[in-house]
Design a protein around this motif. Sequence first.
Motif, PDB file in Angstrom:
ATOM      1  N   GLU A 101       0.888  -1.095  -0.173  1.00 45.15           N
ATOM      2  CA  GLU A 101       0.191  -0.151  -0.182  1.00 45.15           C
ATOM      3  C   GLU A 101       0.811   1.271  -0.122  1.00 45.15           C
ATOM      4  OE1 GLU A 101      -2.248  -0.192   3.522  1.00 45.15           O
ATOM      5  OE2 GLU A 101      -0.541   0.349   4.807  1.00 45.15           O
ATOM      6  N   THR A 106       0.169   2.745  -5.472  1.00 50.13           N
ATOM      7  CA  THR A 106      -1.077   3.377  -6.292  1.00 50.13           C
ATOM      8  C   THR A 106      -0.455   3.644  -7.644  1.00 50.13           C
ATOM      9  OG1 THR A 106      -1.949   4.278  -4.367  1.00 50.13           O
ATOM     10  CG2 THR A 106      -2.512   5.259  -6.318  1.00 50.13           C
ATOM     11  N   LYS A 109      -0.642   0.774  -9.820  1.00 46.26           N
ATOM     12  CA  LYS A 109      -1.951   0.698 -10.804  1.00 46.26           C
ATOM     13  C   LYS A 109      -2.155   1.427 -11.645  1.00 46.26           C
ATOM     14  CE  LYS A 109      -3.792  -0.963  -6.170  1.00 46.26           C
ATOM     15  NZ  LYS A 109      -4.841  -0.636  -5.117  1.00 46.26           N
ATOM     16  N   ASP A 110      -1.749   2.897 -11.229  1.00 52.97           N
ATOM     17  CA  ASP A 110      -2.327   3.916 -12.310  1.00 52.97           C
ATOM     18  C   ASP A 110      -1.505   3.475 -13.763  1.00 52.97           C
ATOM     19  OD1 ASP A 110      -4.045   4.865 -10.554  1.00 52.97           O
ATOM     20  OD2 ASP A 110      -2.524   6.696  -9.866  1.00 52.97           O
TER      21      ASP A 110
END
Length: 134
Positions: A101, A106, A109-110
């Motif tokens: 995390e 993030t 993922k993007d």
Amino acid sequence: MNDITNREDVGILVHAFYGKIRENEMLGPIFNGHITDEQWPAHLSKLTDFWESNLFGVRTFRGSPSAKHVNVDKNLNHTISQDHFAQWLQLWFETIDELYEGELATNAKDMARRMSTGQYIHIWQNRPEEYRNG
């Protein structure tokens, strides 16, 4: 849970993710049909280079993923669909969420979302005309 911080973390992610890919009902036959058991270790190393390059801005990756994807689509009679990329993304997000995390998680993922869209468009644009309109 920690964020992705180094190449070792990227390698853990890549190995866990492609372990799922290889067992996936939709994607496993495609990947396993194009990459032999003997080729997987080198492929995983190259994929680790790819993600390390993208997440940390280091130049460890060399290659053309787009050309490889176009070739796989050709070998599969131009049948790769958005569903394949959606399944790939779902497994990528799931694996990240199980392991990491934070900001780089993030970002991974993007980046994957943008890359999957770009790869599918590139595949589609490189198909013969009769496969684009049929």
